[in-house]
Design a protein around this motif. Structure first.
Motif, PDB file in Angstrom:
ATOM      1  N   LEU A 137       0.820  -1.206   0.000  1.00  0.00           N
ATOM      2  CA  LEU A 137       0.000   0.000   0.000  1.00  0.00           C
ATOM      3  C   LEU A 137       0.859   1.262   0.000  1.00  0.00           C
ATOM      4  CD1 LEU A 137      -2.695  -1.076   2.624  1.00  0.00           C
ATOM      5  CD2 LEU A 137      -2.990  -0.928   0.140  1.00  0.00           C
ATOM      6  N   PRO A 138       0.889   2.003  -1.100  1.00  0.00           N
ATOM      7  CA  PRO A 138       1.655   3.257  -1.143  1.00  0.00           C
ATOM      8  C   PRO A 138       1.164   4.266  -0.108  1.00  0.00           C
ATOM      9  CG  PRO A 138       1.017   2.565  -3.357  1.00  0.00           C
ATOM     10  CD  PRO A 138       0.273   1.690  -2.395  1.00  0.00           C
ATOM     11  N   GLU A 139      -0.115   4.156   0.274  1.00  0.00           N
ATOM     12  CA  GLU A 139      -0.696   5.103   1.242  1.00  0.00           C
ATOM     13  C   GLU A 139      -0.064   4.993   2.626  1.00  0.00           C
ATOM     14  OE1 GLU A 139      -3.871   3.816  -1.721  1.00  0.00           O
ATOM     15  OE2 GLU A 139      -2.310   2.871  -0.493  1.00  0.00           O
ATOM     16  N   THR A 140       0.631   3.895   2.891  1.00  0.00           N
ATOM     17  CA  THR A 140       1.233   3.704   4.209  1.00  0.00           C
ATOM     18  C   THR A 140       2.700   4.105   4.251  1.00  0.00           C
ATOM     19  OG1 THR A 140       1.938   1.412   3.798  1.00  0.00           O
ATOM     20  CG2 THR A 140      -0.329   1.755   4.572  1.00  0.00           C
ATOM     21  N   GLU A 141       3.254   4.508   3.135  1.00  0.00           N
ATOM     22  CA  GLU A 141       4.677   4.808   3.064  1.00  0.00           C
ATOM     23  C   GLU A 141       5.043   6.058   3.868  1.00  0.00           C
ATOM     24  OE1 GLU A 141       5.602   4.997  -1.082  1.00  0.00           O
ATOM     25  OE2 GLU A 141       5.171   2.875  -1.427  1.00  0.00           O
ATOM     26  N   LYS A 142       6.131   5.927   4.638  1.00  0.00           N
ATOM     27  CA  LYS A 142       6.685   7.011   5.449  1.00  0.00           C
ATOM     28  C   LYS A 142       5.647   7.625   6.394  1.00  0.00           C
ATOM     29  CE  LYS A 142      10.391   8.014   2.205  1.00  0.00           C
ATOM     30  NZ  LYS A 142      11.129   9.025   1.431  1.00  0.00           N
ATOM     31  N   LYS A 143       4.865   6.724   7.009  1.00  0.00           N
ATOM     32  CA  LYS A 143       3.843   7.143   7.959  1.00  0.00           C
ATOM     33  C   LYS A 143       3.810   6.198   9.156  1.00  0.00           C
ATOM     34  CE  LYS A 143       0.742   9.240   4.524  1.00  0.00           C
ATOM     35  NZ  LYS A 143      -0.602   9.205   3.916  1.00  0.00           N
ATOM     36  N   SER A 144       3.205   6.684  10.242  1.00  0.00           N
ATOM     37  CA  SER A 144       3.037   5.885  11.452  1.00  0.00           C
ATOM     38  C   SER A 144       1.549   5.687  11.730  1.00  0.00           C
ATOM     39  CB  SER A 144       3.688   6.581  12.651  1.00  0.00           C
ATOM     40  OG  SER A 144       5.065   6.779  12.421  1.00  0.00           O
ATOM     41  N   PHE A 145       1.202   4.515  12.238  1.00  0.00           N
ATOM     42  CA  PHE A 145      -0.197   4.196  12.499  1.00  0.00           C
ATOM     43  C   PHE A 145      -0.360   3.457  13.827  1.00  0.00           C
ATOM     44  CE2 PHE A 145       0.444   4.215   7.926  1.00  0.00           C
ATOM     45  CZ  PHE A 145      -0.617   4.975   7.447  1.00  0.00           C
ATOM     46  N   PRO A 146      -1.377   3.819  14.610  1.00  0.00           N
ATOM     47  CA  PRO A 146      -1.709   2.989  15.776  1.00  0.00           C
ATOM     48  C   PRO A 146      -2.347   1.695  15.280  1.00  0.00           C
ATOM     49  CG  PRO A 146      -3.373   4.687  15.476  1.00  0.00           C
ATOM     50  CD  PRO A 146      -2.290   4.971  14.470  1.00  0.00           C
ATOM     51  N   VAL A 147      -2.074   0.605  15.959  1.00  0.00           N
ATOM     52  CA  VAL A 147      -2.698  -0.676  15.622  1.00  0.00           C
ATOM     53  C   VAL A 147      -3.180  -1.270  16.934  1.00  0.00           C
ATOM     54  CG1 VAL A 147      -2.412  -2.924  14.510  1.00  0.00           C
ATOM     55  CG2 VAL A 147      -1.099  -0.965  13.686  1.00  0.00           C
ATOM     56  N   VAL A 148      -4.421  -0.931  17.298  1.00  0.00           N
ATOM     57  CA  VAL A 148      -4.941  -1.282  18.621  1.00  0.00           C
ATOM     58  C   VAL A 148      -6.363  -1.820  18.524  1.00  0.00           C
ATOM     59  CG1 VAL A 148      -3.495   0.448  19.734  1.00  0.00           C
ATOM     60  CG2 VAL A 148      -5.801   1.063  19.036  1.00  0.00           C
ATOM     61  N   GLY A 149      -6.825  -2.414  19.618  1.00  0.00           N
ATOM     62  CA  GLY A 149      -8.160  -2.979  19.668  1.00  0.00           C
ATOM     63  C   GLY A 149      -9.247  -1.928  19.728  1.00  0.00           C
ATOM     64  N   SER A 150     -10.491  -2.387  19.659  1.00  0.00           N
ATOM     65  CA  SER A 150     -11.645  -1.491  19.558  1.00  0.00           C
ATOM     66  C   SER A 150     -11.918  -0.714  20.844  1.00  0.00           C
ATOM     67  CB  SER A 150     -12.902  -2.289  19.186  1.00  0.00           C
ATOM     68  OG  SER A 150     -13.138  -3.320  20.139  1.00  0.00           O
ATOM     69  N   ARG A 151     -11.449  -1.235  21.993  1.00  0.00           N
ATOM     70  CA  ARG A 151     -11.649  -0.537  23.259  1.00  0.00           C
ATOM     71  C   ARG A 151     -10.552  -0.914  24.236  1.00  0.00           C
ATOM     72  NH1 ARG A 151     -15.578  -3.172  27.646  1.00  0.00           N
ATOM     73  NH2 ARG A 151     -13.991  -2.086  28.863  1.00  0.00           N
ATOM     74  N   ALA A 152     -10.328  -0.038  25.206  1.00  0.00           N
ATOM     75  CA  ALA A 152      -9.303  -0.284  26.218  1.00  0.00           C
ATOM     76  C   ALA A 152      -9.918  -1.010  27.411  1.00  0.00           C
ATOM     77  CB  ALA A 152      -8.674   1.034  26.661  1.00  0.00           C
ATOM     78  N   TRP A 153      -9.204  -1.999  27.917  1.00  0.00           N
ATOM     79  CA  TRP A 153      -9.672  -2.810  29.023  1.00  0.00           C
ATOM     80  C   TRP A 153      -8.764  -2.625  30.243  1.00  0.00           C
ATOM     81  CZ3 TRP A 153     -13.718  -6.547  29.011  1.00  0.00           C
ATOM     82  CH2 TRP A 153     -14.368  -6.696  27.767  1.00  0.00           C
ATOM     83  N   GLY A 154      -9.371  -2.385  31.397  1.00  0.00           N
ATOM     84  CA  GLY A 154      -8.631  -2.319  32.643  1.00  0.00           C
ATOM     85  C   GLY A 154      -8.450  -3.712  33.222  1.00  0.00           C
ATOM     86  N   ALA A 155      -7.529  -3.849  34.175  1.00  0.00           N
ATOM     87  CA  ALA A 155      -7.210  -5.154  34.745  1.00  0.00           C
ATOM     88  C   ALA A 155      -8.428  -5.818  35.392  1.00  0.00           C
ATOM     89  CB  ALA A 155      -6.092  -5.003  35.773  1.00  0.00           C
ATOM     90  N   TYR A 156      -9.197  -5.055  36.151  1.00  0.00           N
ATOM     91  CA  TYR A 156     -10.341  -5.651  36.842  1.00  0.00           C
ATOM     92  C   TYR A 156     -11.467  -6.026  35.873  1.00  0.00           C
ATOM     93  CZ  TYR A 156      -8.074  -4.430  41.208  1.00  0.00           C
ATOM     94  OH  TYR A 156      -7.176  -4.356  42.237  1.00  0.00           O
ATOM     95  N   GLU A 157     -11.582  -5.305  34.772  1.00  0.00           N
ATOM     96  CA  GLU A 157     -12.562  -5.689  33.747  1.00  0.00           C
ATOM     97  C   GLU A 157     -12.184  -7.027  33.129  1.00  0.00           C
ATOM     98  OE1 GLU A 157     -14.383  -1.932  31.497  1.00  0.00           O
ATOM     99  OE2 GLU A 157     -12.192  -1.939  31.435  1.00  0.00           O
ATOM    100  N   ILE A 158     -10.892  -7.212  32.880  1.00  0.00           N
ATOM    101  CA  ILE A 158     -10.423  -8.479  32.300  1.00  0.00           C
ATOM    102  C   ILE A 158     -10.617  -9.618  33.291  1.00  0.00           C
ATOM    103  CG2 ILE A 158      -8.416  -9.714  31.389  1.00  0.00           C
ATOM    104  CD1 ILE A 158      -7.330  -6.982  30.474  1.00  0.00           C
ATOM    105  N   ILE A 159     -10.337  -9.359  34.561  1.00  0.00           N
ATOM    106  CA  ILE A 159     -10.520 -10.387  35.593  1.00  0.00           C
ATOM    107  C   ILE A 159     -11.979 -10.818  35.671  1.00  0.00           C
ATOM    108  CG2 ILE A 159     -10.488 -10.793  38.094  1.00  0.00           C
ATOM    109  CD1 ILE A 159      -7.938  -9.039  38.162  1.00  0.00           C
ATOM    110  N   ARG A 160     -12.895  -9.845  35.673  1.00  0.00           N
ATOM    111  CA  ARG A 160     -14.329 -10.182  35.737  1.00  0.00           C
ATOM    112  C   ARG A 160     -14.763 -10.968  34.498  1.00  0.00           C
ATOM    113  NH1 ARG A 160     -14.613  -4.979  38.170  1.00  0.00           N
ATOM    114  NH2 ARG A 160     -15.060  -3.973  36.161  1.00  0.00           N
ATOM    115  N   LEU A 161     -14.227 -10.606  33.335  1.00  0.00           N
ATOM    116  CA  LEU A 161     -14.557 -11.326  32.108  1.00  0.00           C
ATOM    117  C   LEU A 161     -14.059 -12.765  32.190  1.00  0.00           C
ATOM    118  CD1 LEU A 161     -15.603 -11.400  29.186  1.00  0.00           C
ATOM    119  CD2 LEU A 161     -13.379 -10.493  28.450  1.00  0.00           C
ATOM    120  N   CYS A 162     -12.841 -12.960  32.688  1.00  0.00           N
ATOM    121  CA  CYS A 162     -12.295 -14.302  32.826  1.00  0.00           C
ATOM    122  C   CYS A 162     -13.088 -15.133  33.840  1.00  0.00           C
ATOM    123  CB  CYS A 162     -10.829 -14.234  33.252  1.00  0.00           C
ATOM    124  SG  CYS A 162      -9.691 -13.629  31.978  1.00  0.00           S
ATOM    125  N   GLU A 163     -13.525 -14.494  34.905  1.00  0.00           N
ATOM    126  CA  GLU A 163     -14.336 -15.203  35.901  1.00  0.00           C
ATOM    127  C   GLU A 163     -15.646 -15.680  35.287  1.00  0.00           C
ATOM    128  OE1 GLU A 163     -13.163 -13.261  40.227  1.00  0.00           O
ATOM    129  OE2 GLU A 163     -14.568 -12.167  38.932  1.00  0.00           O
TER     130      GLU A 163
END
Length: 324
Positions: free
Chosen positions: A192-218
C-alpha cells in the motif's frame, strides 16, 4: 516479493510470517537457532542465520530481499541488554537495509512511546522511529499497545489454576489486539503506497482495565479469581535493587515499563482512519471477549475430557481381578 522477517520466532513475528506466507510472499526468516525455528520452515519459510547484535551477518540475510518486517525485541531472560538488541541491533539492521537498497521497511514500535522518556523501552522505540525516518528507507511504523496473547499467562492461567492474579498500581486500560490481526496490518502495508513514510496505531476497539479483564475471565471460566495487589512502591524497590546487578538490568528495564502499565493512563487510540487506509474491515478484527471465549471454551473442554478419562481409568482398575 521476498520479505525478510526479523524476530519471526516471537509471539508477533510468527503470526507475521504465517500471514505473509498465506498471502503468497516469498518469506525469509532471520534466526539465531534453526532448530527452534523449524516450525517456520514447515510453514514454507526460508531460514537464514543472522543476529541483530552481529552486524556482519545482516548483509547475507538481506541479499535478494525486497522488504523487511522487523518484529524483534529483547526478552527479560536474554543475556544481551535491551539497549544492545532494541537500539544497537535495530540501528545496524536499518543501516544494512538502507545500504542494501531495501524497498520497504515495516517496524513495530509502541503506542505513546514519546510520552515516557524515562522508560528505557519506550525511549528506545521513540529514538528508533526517528532514526528510521531519517534513514532514507521507505518505511511504515506500526504502534500496537498490547497483545491479547499475553493475557493468557497473566490472567487466564492463574484463574484456572487457583493462583493469585497480580494487579499493580492504578492499572492502565489497554486496547489489546490479537497478534494475528496485527499481522494483517503489517503484511498489508507492504503493498500500500498510502502507508509509506507514515506511522499508524494498531490497537483494539476498546481499552480494558485489569479488573474488567478479571471479571470477564471469571464469567467465562466459571471460577473466582484470587486478586493480589502489588504496591507501586514495592515494584520500584525491586527495580532499583535489580539495577545493582548486571544480570538484573533487563529485568529492571522491563519493570520500568510495568510502571507505565500501572500509571492509570490509557493506552488506546482511534482506528477510524486506519482501517480504510489498510483496506481492513473492522468487523473482521477479533474482540477481547471473543478471544478469551475461544480460549476458555477449548481449555474447559480439554479439562472435561481429561477428568472423564481419569475417572474411566479409575473404574477400570477397580474391576480388574487379582493377579498372581
Amino acid at each position: 516479493m521476498t520479505v525478510l522477517i526479523v524476530g519471526a520466532t516471537g509471539t508477533l513475528g510468527r503470526q507475521v510470517a504465517r500471514r505473509a506466507i498465506e498471502e503468497g510472499y516469498q518469506v525469509r526468516c532471520m534466526v539465531r537457532s534453526a532448530k527452534k525455528a523449524a516450525f517456520l520452515k514447515e510453514w514454507g519459510a526460508e531460514l537464514v542465520p543472522g543476529n541483530l547484535c552481529e552486524p556482519e551477518t545482516l548483509k547475507a540475510a538481506l541479499s535478494g530481499v525486497n522488504a523487511v518486517i522487523d518484529a524483534a525485541t529483547s526478552r527479560p531472560t536474554d543475556s544481551l541488554s535491551m539497549r544492545q538488541v532494541d537500539w544497537d541491533g535495530k540501528v545496524a539492521l536499518i543501516q544494512a537495509a538502507a545500504a542494501g537498497g531495501i524497498e520497504r521497511f515495516i517496524f513495530f514500535s509502541i503506542l505513546d512511546a514519546e510520552k515516557y522518556p524515562n522508560v528505557p523501552l519506550m525511549e528506545i522505540k521513540r529514538c528508533t522511529e526517528l532514526f528510521l525516518a531519517q534513514s532514507g528507507l521507505n518505511y511504515t511504523i506500526l504502534r500496537p499497545s498490547g497483545f491479547m496473547q499475553g493475557l493468557i499467562g497473566q490472567y487466564a492461567v492463574p484463574i484456572l489454576d487457583g493462583q493469585a492474579v497480580w494487579v499493580t498500581g492504578d492499572t492502565s486500560p489497554i486496547a489489546y489486539m490479537d497478534t494475528q490481526d496485527i499481522a494483517k496490518f503489517a503484511v498489508a502495508a507492504l503493498r500500500l503506497p498510502e502507508t509509506e513514510k507514515k506511522s499508524f496505531p494498531v490497537v483494539g476497539s476498546r481499552a480494558w482495565g485489569a479488573y474488567e479483564i478479571i471479571r470477564l475471565c471469571e464469567r467465562l471460566s466459571g471460577r473466582q479469581a484470587k486478586v493480589s495487589r502489588m504496591p507501586l512502591g514495592l515494584l520500584r524497590g525491586v527495580r532499583s535493587t535489580a539495577r545493582f546487578f548486571e544480570w538484573g538490568w533487563n529485568l529492571a528495564d522491563r519493570l520500568a515499563f510495568a510502571e507505565v502499565l500501572a500509571s492509570g493512563k490509557p493506552l488506546s487510540s482511534s482506528m477510524d482512519e486506519v482501517y480504510p487506509v489498510f483496506g481492513i474491515d473492522k468487523e473482521e478484527i477479533t474482540t477481547l471477549e471473543a478471544y478469551l471465549q475461544d480460549y476458555f471454551s477449548r481449555i474447559l473442554k480439554k479439562l472435561k475430557e481429561i477428568d472423564y478419562q481419569t475417572s474411566k481409568n479409575k473404574k477400570q482398575k477397580k474391576k480388574m481381578p487379582f493377579t498372581f
